[in-house]
Structures are given as C-alpha cells and as structure tokens.
Motif scaffolding. Structure first.
Motif, PDB file in Angstrom:
ATOM      1  N   LYS B 133       0.817  -1.224   0.000  1.00  0.00           N
ATOM      2  CA  LYS B 133       0.000   0.000   0.000  1.00  0.00           C
ATOM      3  C   LYS B 133       0.843   1.263   0.000  1.00  0.00           C
ATOM      4  O   LYS B 133       0.401   2.305  -0.478  1.00  0.00           O
ATOM      5  CB  LYS B 133      -0.953  -0.001   1.196  1.00  0.00           C
ATOM      6  N   HIS B 134       2.054   1.197   0.523  1.00  0.00           N
ATOM      7  CA  HIS B 134       2.886   2.399   0.569  1.00  0.00           C
ATOM      8  C   HIS B 134       3.376   2.815  -0.813  1.00  0.00           C
ATOM      9  O   HIS B 134       3.901   3.913  -0.978  1.00  0.00           O
ATOM     10  CB  HIS B 134       4.081   2.177   1.493  1.00  0.00           C
ATOM     11  N   PHE B 135       3.249   1.941  -1.792  1.00  0.00           N
ATOM     12  CA  PHE B 135       3.770   2.230  -3.130  1.00  0.00           C
ATOM     13  C   PHE B 135       2.660   2.400  -4.167  1.00  0.00           C
ATOM     14  O   PHE B 135       2.933   2.509  -5.354  1.00  0.00           O
ATOM     15  CB  PHE B 135       4.733   1.114  -3.554  1.00  0.00           C
ATOM     16  N   ILE B 136       1.404   2.406  -3.706  1.00  0.00           N
ATOM     17  CA  ILE B 136       0.281   2.601  -4.632  1.00  0.00           C
ATOM     18  C   ILE B 136       0.192   4.075  -5.007  1.00  0.00           C
ATOM     19  O   ILE B 136       0.286   4.949  -4.136  1.00  0.00           O
ATOM     20  CB  ILE B 136      -1.034   2.125  -3.979  1.00  0.00           C
ATOM     21  N   GLY B 137       0.036   4.335  -6.295  1.00  0.00           N
ATOM     22  CA  GLY B 137      -0.154   5.714  -6.734  1.00  0.00           C
ATOM     23  C   GLY B 137       1.120   6.498  -6.896  1.00  0.00           C
ATOM     24  O   GLY B 137       1.093   7.725  -6.900  1.00  0.00           O
ATOM     25  N   VAL B 138       2.236   5.816  -7.032  1.00  0.00           N
ATOM     26  CA  VAL B 138       3.496   6.508  -7.342  1.00  0.00           C
ATOM     27  C   VAL B 138       3.623   6.576  -8.861  1.00  0.00           C
ATOM     28  O   VAL B 138       3.703   5.533  -9.513  1.00  0.00           O
ATOM     29  CB  VAL B 138       4.708   5.758  -6.750  1.00  0.00           C
ATOM     30  N   PRO B 139       3.616   7.771  -9.444  1.00  0.00           N
ATOM     31  CA  PRO B 139       3.714   7.848 -10.903  1.00  0.00           C
ATOM     32  C   PRO B 139       4.978   7.139 -11.405  1.00  0.00           C
ATOM     33  O   PRO B 139       6.052   7.314 -10.838  1.00  0.00           O
ATOM     34  CB  PRO B 139       3.806   9.360 -11.175  1.00  0.00           C
ATOM     35  N   GLY B 140       4.800   6.321 -12.425  1.00  0.00           N
ATOM     36  CA  GLY B 140       5.954   5.633 -13.009  1.00  0.00           C
ATOM     37  C   GLY B 140       6.295   4.309 -12.363  1.00  0.00           C
ATOM     38  O   GLY B 140       7.255   3.662 -12.764  1.00  0.00           O
ATOM     39  N   LEU B 141       5.536   3.906 -11.348  1.00  0.00           N
ATOM     40  CA  LEU B 141       5.849   2.664 -10.629  1.00  0.00           C
ATOM     41  C   LEU B 141       4.697   1.668 -10.772  1.00  0.00           C
ATOM     42  O   LEU B 141       3.537   2.035 -10.603  1.00  0.00           O
ATOM     43  CB  LEU B 141       6.080   2.977  -9.150  1.00  0.00           C
ATOM     44  N   SER B 142       5.020   0.413 -11.085  1.00  0.00           N
ATOM     45  CA  SER B 142       4.005  -0.643 -11.158  1.00  0.00           C
ATOM     46  C   SER B 142       4.255  -1.678 -10.069  1.00  0.00           C
ATOM     47  O   SER B 142       5.401  -1.938  -9.711  1.00  0.00           O
ATOM     48  CB  SER B 142       4.049  -1.344 -12.520  1.00  0.00           C
ATOM     49  N   ALA B 240      -2.088 -10.645 -11.131  1.00  0.00           N
ATOM     50  CA  ALA B 240      -0.654 -10.590 -10.806  1.00  0.00           C
ATOM     51  C   ALA B 240      -0.213  -9.145 -10.712  1.00  0.00           C
ATOM     52  O   ALA B 240       0.677  -8.798  -9.942  1.00  0.00           O
ATOM     53  CB  ALA B 240       0.157 -11.319 -11.870  1.00  0.00           C
ATOM     54  N   GLN B 241      -0.845  -8.281 -11.502  1.00  0.00           N
ATOM     55  CA  GLN B 241      -0.529  -6.860 -11.417  1.00  0.00           C
ATOM     56  C   GLN B 241      -1.462  -6.238 -10.386  1.00  0.00           C
ATOM     57  O   GLN B 241      -2.677  -6.293 -10.520  1.00  0.00           O
ATOM     58  CB  GLN B 241      -0.714  -6.189 -12.781  1.00  0.00           C
ATOM     59  N   LEU B 242      -0.864  -5.662  -9.350  1.00  0.00           N
ATOM     60  CA  LEU B 242      -1.679  -5.050  -8.299  1.00  0.00           C
ATOM     61  C   LEU B 242      -1.987  -3.590  -8.612  1.00  0.00           C
ATOM     62  O   LEU B 242      -3.074  -3.104  -8.326  1.00  0.00           O
ATOM     63  CB  LEU B 242      -0.953  -5.126  -6.955  1.00  0.00           C
ATOM     64  N   TYR B 243      -0.994  -2.874  -9.157  1.00  0.00           N
ATOM     65  CA  TYR B 243      -1.204  -1.464  -9.466  1.00  0.00           C
ATOM     66  C   TYR B 243      -0.393  -1.089 -10.684  1.00  0.00           C
ATOM     67  O   TYR B 243       0.753  -1.483 -10.763  1.00  0.00           O
ATOM     68  CB  TYR B 243      -0.801  -0.570  -8.275  1.00  0.00           C
ATOM     69  N   PRO B 244      -0.950  -0.318 -11.634  1.00  0.00           N
ATOM     70  CA  PRO B 244      -2.352   0.088 -11.698  1.00  0.00           C
ATOM     71  C   PRO B 244      -3.275  -1.126 -11.683  1.00  0.00           C
ATOM     72  O   PRO B 244      -2.957  -2.160 -12.264  1.00  0.00           O
ATOM     73  CB  PRO B 244      -2.449   0.831 -13.029  1.00  0.00           C
ATOM     74  N   THR B 264      -2.281  -4.045   6.403  1.00  0.00           N
ATOM     75  CA  THR B 264      -3.038  -3.534   7.540  1.00  0.00           C
ATOM     76  C   THR B 264      -4.009  -2.446   7.089  1.00  0.00           C
ATOM     77  O   THR B 264      -3.812  -1.808   6.050  1.00  0.00           O
ATOM     78  CB  THR B 264      -2.100  -2.960   8.612  1.00  0.00           C
ATOM     79  N   GLU B 265      -5.064  -2.267   7.870  1.00  0.00           N
ATOM     80  CA  GLU B 265      -6.135  -1.328   7.504  1.00  0.00           C
ATOM     81  C   GLU B 265      -5.617   0.101   7.327  1.00  0.00           C
ATOM     82  O   GLU B 265      -4.687   0.517   7.996  1.00  0.00           O
ATOM     83  CB  GLU B 265      -7.210  -1.329   8.596  1.00  0.00           C
ATOM     84  N   GLY B 266      -6.289   0.832   6.429  1.00  0.00           N
ATOM     85  CA  GLY B 266      -5.953   2.240   6.214  1.00  0.00           C
ATOM     86  C   GLY B 266      -5.130   2.431   4.952  1.00  0.00           C
ATOM     87  O   GLY B 266      -4.000   1.971   4.873  1.00  0.00           O
ATOM     88  N   GLY B 267      -5.720   3.126   3.959  1.00  0.00           N
ATOM     89  CA  GLY B 267      -4.985   3.401   2.723  1.00  0.00           C
ATOM     90  C   GLY B 267      -4.553   2.135   2.027  1.00  0.00           C
ATOM     91  O   GLY B 267      -3.385   1.972   1.663  1.00  0.00           O
ATOM     92  N   THR B 268      -5.483   1.235   1.780  1.00  0.00           N
ATOM     93  CA  THR B 268      -5.121  -0.134   1.390  1.00  0.00           C
ATOM     94  C   THR B 268      -5.242  -0.397  -0.110  1.00  0.00           C
ATOM     95  O   THR B 268      -5.902   0.345  -0.836  1.00  0.00           O
ATOM     96  CB  THR B 268      -6.048  -1.143   2.099  1.00  0.00           C
ATOM     97  N   TRP B 269      -4.632  -1.512  -0.519  1.00  0.00           N
ATOM     98  CA  TRP B 269      -4.812  -1.986  -1.894  1.00  0.00           C
ATOM     99  C   TRP B 269      -6.269  -2.360  -2.129  1.00  0.00           C
ATOM    100  O   TRP B 269      -6.834  -2.066  -3.184  1.00  0.00           O
ATOM    101  CB  TRP B 269      -3.905  -3.193  -2.153  1.00  0.00           C
ATOM    102  N   ALA B 270      -6.898  -2.977  -1.136  1.00  0.00           N
ATOM    103  CA  ALA B 270      -8.308  -3.374  -1.286  1.00  0.00           C
ATOM    104  C   ALA B 270      -9.166  -2.148  -1.597  1.00  0.00           C
ATOM    105  O   ALA B 270     -10.047  -2.194  -2.465  1.00  0.00           O
ATOM    106  CB  ALA B 270      -8.799  -4.058  -0.008  1.00  0.00           C
ATOM    107  N   ALA B 271      -8.904  -1.045  -0.894  1.00  0.00           N
ATOM    108  CA  ALA B 271      -9.681   0.176  -1.145  1.00  0.00           C
ATOM    109  C   ALA B 271      -9.423   0.696  -2.557  1.00  0.00           C
ATOM    110  O   ALA B 271     -10.322   1.218  -3.216  1.00  0.00           O
ATOM    111  CB  ALA B 271      -9.321   1.243  -0.109  1.00  0.00           C
ATOM    112  N   GLU B 272      -8.198   0.542  -3.028  1.00  0.00           N
ATOM    113  CA  GLU B 272      -7.856   0.991  -4.384  1.00  0.00           C
ATOM    114  C   GLU B 272      -8.623   0.152  -5.412  1.00  0.00           C
ATOM    115  O   GLU B 272      -9.114   0.688  -6.405  1.00  0.00           O
ATOM    116  CB  GLU B 272      -6.343   0.874  -4.581  1.00  0.00           C
ATOM    117  N   VAL B 273      -8.708  -1.142  -5.168  1.00  0.00           N
ATOM    118  CA  VAL B 273      -9.464  -2.014  -6.081  1.00  0.00           C
ATOM    119  C   VAL B 273     -10.932  -1.594  -6.073  1.00  0.00           C
ATOM    120  O   VAL B 273     -11.568  -1.444  -7.138  1.00  0.00           O
ATOM    121  CB  VAL B 273      -9.321  -3.495  -5.667  1.00  0.00           C
ATOM    122  N   ALA B 274     -11.496  -1.362  -4.882  1.00  0.00           N
ATOM    123  CA  ALA B 274     -12.906  -0.966  -4.783  1.00  0.00           C
ATOM    124  C   ALA B 274     -13.141   0.368  -5.496  1.00  0.00           C
ATOM    125  O   ALA B 274     -14.139   0.544  -6.202  1.00  0.00           O
ATOM    126  CB  ALA B 274     -13.319  -0.875  -3.316  1.00  0.00           C
TER     127      ALA B 274
END
Lengths: 317, 325
Positions: B133-142, B240-244, B264-274
């Motif tokens: 989750k700490h790396f979600i939404g970093v431009p240029g990063l998958s 297999a690809q989590l983000y984007p 852990t809860e808060g700013g999660t990958w699950a929320a990004e998927v939703a």
C-alpha cells in the motif's frame, strides 16, 4: 590517501585559454541573468546559482570524455554548460519554453541530456552513479558525480562509497565544498573531514585549493587516468566559495563574510591578469547571454510531451 | 509439482541465461547461501559477476540497480524482507520511478525490486509486513505479486518490457506451497493478467472474491468452508498486477464482490481495487463491496497473537457470510 595539490592556491597571473574563459564567463553571465529574471518575476519556482564555483566544472570538462556519465545536483547549471554549451536549451528548460531540454518537466534541477543527468535529492545520485560505473568498468569511461559538503549528511553517500570501493568501479566524486549547506556552516553540520571519510572506505582523496583551471587539470589528469584504468573510485574535494545566495534571496551570511568570499572570486583575478582579452570575452559572453534571454523569452510555452506508456488501468469514467 | 520458490528460482535461471543484460543484486544472494529464502540459489555459480551479494544497504542496492538500468542493462534487486524496502523508498519513488517521466521524454528504467512479504511465520513486527500500500499511486511505478497461477518468467519479462520500475512481491508462506495447487474442489484458468479460480459446474457464484497472491490459500480455505458448510458458491480473481489495478473480468453479474488484502487497515490496496470497481459496477451492486484487511496493528511475534492480526480464512468466511446474510 589524501593528495594535496603542491602548487600555491593562487597563481599571480593565471593563464587561461580563450575556450575556458568563454565557458567560465558564459556560466557567470547565465547565472546572473537568472537572478535578474527572478527579480523581474519572470521565473517560477526556485534556482540555485553556482556563482563563484564556475571553475570547478570548467576545469573538469577538459578531462571528461564523451562516453563518461555525469551526474549533477540542484546547483547544476555550471555543470551542464561546461559540458554542453547550450544556454538556449537550458534556459528554455528553466523558463518552460519551447526547445526546453526536458520539455519543461524537469526545470532547473532535473536535466537529462545525452550522458548528463541531474536530480534534486541530495546524495541520491551516488548509488545510481555507482551502478552506471559498474556498467562502465573496463571500458575506460567513468561516472562523475557532483555533490556538495552538505551532501555528506546523507547515508546514501556512504552506502555508495562502500560499494564503489568494494567493487572497484570508475566513480569520480567531485565535492564542491563551499563551506555552507544552504544556511548552515560546515562547522556545525560535519564532524571530522571529507578526507577522513573517504579514507575510511579506502577511497583515494584529492584536495584542490586552487581556482586555476590549468593547475587543477595538471593535478587531476593522472588521478582520473587511474580511475579509468585501475578502475577505482576517487573523491576530489574542491575548497570553493559560493558568491550568491543558496537560492534566490536567502543569504544569511554577514556582509563581512560575503566580502571575504568575493575576494576569492576568480573573476577579478582573471580580469586583472589579462585585462584586454578578458574584457573582450566578457563582453562577448554577456551579449550572448542577453541574446539568449531575449530569444528564449520570446518563445511560446513548452507543450507537455506524451507521458510514457503505462499499463492500462481499470477503466474509470 | 514445483514449489513456488523453486519455480521463481528456475525463472531467474532461465531469464539470466536468455538475456545477458540482466543483473541480480541483493543481500546474501550468492551461493552457497542463495538468498534468505533460497530463491537465488545457483545463480552466482552460473552467472558470475552478474550476480552480486551486497552490503546491507537497501537504498544503494535499489540505486545501483537503477544505475545499471539507466546505462542500458536490466536489474533485479532482492530486498531480503519486504519490510526493508522502506530503506529504498527514495531511490524507488524519487529516482527510478520519476526518471521514467521527469526528463520530458520516456526514459526506460528496467528494474525489478523483489520483496518477500507477509507473516504467519512468527517473524514479528519488522519482518512480516505487506508494504504494497505504501507504493500505490506513485507515478511511473508498477506493482506485481507472485501468485500460484502465474508463470514467474512471463511476469519478469512483462515487468522488464514495461520499461519502468516494478516492485514484485512474493509471499514467504507462498514460497513453500506448490504451483497450480487449488485442492480437489477448485479449477483455475488464467485469462490475460487475472487468474480465475472456480468450482467446476457450480453455476454462477454467490460472491466473487478478489485477492493478491499471498492470500490465495487462505482465501481458498474460506471458499471451501463457504461451499461445504454454508452452501455459498464463491469465485476468486487473482491479478498478478496489483497497481495500476488491471481489468477484473466477469464482475458485471456478480451478486457480491469482496476484496481480501493482507495489508493492515488504512490506505489499502483493497480500497484501491474498490475505488476502481465502483464506477464500473455502480447500479449493479446490491451492497457495498466488502473489504477484508489485516488489523490496524503491528504484527506480533507470538503465533497466537499474530493470527489475530493477519487475515485468516475464518475472517474471510465470516465477512462473506455477513455480507450475504
């Protein structure tokens, strides 16, 4: 490990080739023009001028090869212009105008042109330069990274020096030690010395007190040959002075201290040494920069280049 | 049957054999140790100086990898425990990822940062996390994650072909499982990026679950109990690809969607998927998408305490039952 230049710090009548004088004065007038443009409210963001330190990249430029990779930092206009005399492209980048080196995205601190790359986080470039040097090892080319005395606060510097020494890579670390990190004097931000820190990693260290480009080159040439052929890392520490503020109007040094710094400037000494030739080249470069400013200022804004292709995300409306 | 760690190891062997521009660096990756989880075993013996054991310097390991990539080669770097990738945050986000775009033109940075993730091994708070989750939404990063269904060699090739840095998460418990093993009840197919695990001949599912590779087996345990004890049919999608967040197929007719995420809860990958799914499924959803995450807590070392914090099959089952009740 420490090699100190034997010659006196100042030659009374420094000899300097026309080519080098042109480069020195191009950088000087370019940086002065930037500060003027800022005062007029024409530039956005910030800028870090290298006034007083121009001779460092000018001295080095003649010792670097086309296949060397140069890493620069936030104070990088001089590093760029000494290697690529393209003031139009650099000013267009800083002003966000057409013809910008990096489309106006990078601005003053983020330039990538041929084998020159600058980035704005202190110390970040040294591990990257070590990786590039690892690739260049054995080819005769080197990776050169400019850093400041303040950069030695960053852990990345030590991680990189350790690897560069262990793996014997051709990494040239050029330290522009101007005695001040933004507003903090070196005496309160650095314990010990840069020489001792280099020695701790078994990395050769060379101290340069001179501001004379020929004298600097004579001392550095055999050391750079060793970097290329052994290969091995080298730290070259320049005792230098920053004439201008850290960025724009944020100089907290006392007037007396600034006066002392000005006395060490190469500009007046080169002018006194050869007044006629200096005045001619000085006027020539001042005029050139004025023309560059006029020409680039009249250009339209840089248009955003297409972003690099990203994997297609979940479609959103 | 092949263990997931052996499968990744073989993929690394094949890749380094077929592409001499690939380097691999990390702590203790050389033989005879072969990496803390033995995923790099045999590589240094075979590929010499292209494989380097490094000092304990995660930042510089990532930086050197980026430098090799910048200079025209490709680099795979191993972070021994994904928790330590925090030490490489600047190199990954401010240099490697930004360099792909901040110079006004696409600059390829073929760099894969391998990160062994996850708990349920009693390693405690700093050796058990899922830092995706700490790396979600970093431009240029998958972000990618190993699953039991995706071929690791295909994923590595795909990541390098993107020309931008990728984090590749590999769950440490998953290392010990067999590839392609879904047990007797379930079948799987891989279509595009996403693996679909389903009950053969069971008809349309009552609930579609979405999860990442490390949670597959715990989710399958929950699906088995839901089927056998609660008579609820579930289908599972594993990208297999989590983000984007990639396109997740077959959700238009799903009566319910549940995203399961070990972070852990808060700013999660699950929320990004939703967030990605809501606009697409709005008007068809009968209730909010269920999000299941580990607790907002450090991960304890004692196994009985760790179990309470991390997502387990019983929690997934309870969440699905509650949503469908």
């Amino acid at each position: 490990m420490t090699v100190t230049a034997a010659a006196p710090p100042r030659s009374p009548r420094p000899a300097v080739a026309d080519r080098d004088l042109r480069s020195l004065l191009l950088i000087r007038h370019f940086e002065r023009a930037l500060l003027r443009l800022f005062e007029r409210g024409v530039l956005s963001g910030t800028t870090h001028t290298c006034l007083g330190q121009e001779y460092v990249p000018v001295a080095l430029s003649a010792l670097l090869r086309d296949d060397d990779f140069v890493f620069s930092n936030h104070r990088g206009h001089g590093h760029f212009l000494a290697r690529h005399p393209d003031p139009h492209g650099l000013l267009a980048e800083i002003m966000g105008r057409e013809g910008a080196l990096c489309g106006g995205v990078g601005g003053s601190q983020h330039i990538y042109h041929q084998r020159f790359l600058s980035t704005g986080v202190q110390g970040e470039s040294l591990p990257v330069a070590t990786g590039v040097a690892l690739k260049l090892a054995g080819t005769g080319a080197l990776a050169c990274a400019y850093i400041g005395d303040g950069t030695w606060g960053e852990g990345a510097v030590y991680e990189a020096l350790n690897m560069a020494s262990l793996w014997r890579v051709p990494l040239l670390v050029v330290v522009e030690h101007n005695g001040i990190a933004q507003s903090t004097p070196t005496s309160v931000q650095m314990a010990g010395t840069i020489a001792a820190r280099a020695a701790a990693f078994g990395v050769r260290h060379h101290h340069v007190a001179s501001a004379d480009v020929e004298e600097i080159r004579a001392g550095l040439a055999p050391l750079l040959d060793a970097v290329r052929t052994e290969p091995s890392p080298l730290v070259v520490e320049f005792a230098t002075h920053r004439l201008g503020p850290h960025s724009k109007g944020d100089d907290t040094r006392s007037p007396e201290e600034i006066r002392r710094v000005r006395e060490s400037d190469w500009y007046d000494r080169y002018a006194e040494a050869d007044p006629e030739r200096f005045a001619r080249i000085d006027a020539e470069q001042r005029d050139l920069v004025e023309r560059v400013v006029a020409e680039v200022s009249a250009r339209p804004a840089a248009q955003a280049a297409s972003a690099p292709s990203a994997p297609s995300p979940e479609a959103r409306p | 049957m092949t263990r997931v760690s052996e499968h990744i190891n073989q993929a690394l062997h094949d890749l380094m054999e077929s592409d001499p521009s690939v380097h691999l660096l990390g702590e203790d990756v050389c033989d005879p140790y072969g990496g803390a989880f033995k995923v790099t075993r045999g590589l240094s013996s075979r590929f010499g100086s292209r494989v380097r054991s490094t000092p304990l310097s995660e930042g510089a390991i990532a930086g050197v990898g980026a430098g090799l990539a910048l200079a025209g080669d490709k680099a795979i770097v191993e972070i021994m425990f994904a928790d330590f990738v925090a030490l490489a945050f600047d190199q990954i986000t401010n240099f490697a990822a930004k360099s792909t775009a901040m110079y006004g033109r696409p600059v390829p940075v073929p760099l894969v940062v391998r990160c062994p993730t996850g708990g349920n091994r009693g390693y405690g708070p700093t050796h058990s996390q899922n830092p995706q989750k700490h790396f979600i939404g970093v431009p240029g990063l998958s972000l990618f994650e190993m699953t039991p269904f995706h071929d690791a060699g295909d994923l590595l090739t795909r990541m390098f072909d993107l020309g931008r840095p990728c984090l590749f998460f590999e769950d440490k418990v998953l290392y010990t499982r067999q590839m392609h093993d879904t047990g007797d009840l379930f079948r799987f197919e891989v279509a595009g990026d996403v693996a679909r695990v389903y009950v053969d001949g069971a008809g349309p599912p009552d609930c579609t679950l979405v999860t990442h590779g490390g949670l597959v087996h715990r989710t399958l345990d929950a699906m088995r109990a839901l089927l056998l004890e609660d008579e609820l049919v579930c289908e599972l999608l594993v990208p297999a690809q989590l983000y984007p967040v990639p396109h997740l197929p077959r959700l238009e007719d799903a009566p319910h969607v549940c995203v399961v995420d070990d972070g852990t809860e808060g700013g999660t990958w699950a929320a990004e998927v939703a967030t990605a799914l809501y606009p697409r499924l709005w008007g068809r959803l009968r209730r909010p998408i269920t999000l299941v995450n580990s607790a907002d807590s450090v991960i304890p070392a004692a196994p009985h305490l760790e179990r309470e914090v991390l997502v387990q099959a019983v929690r997934i089952r309870a969440a699905v039952r509650e949503a469908l009740s």
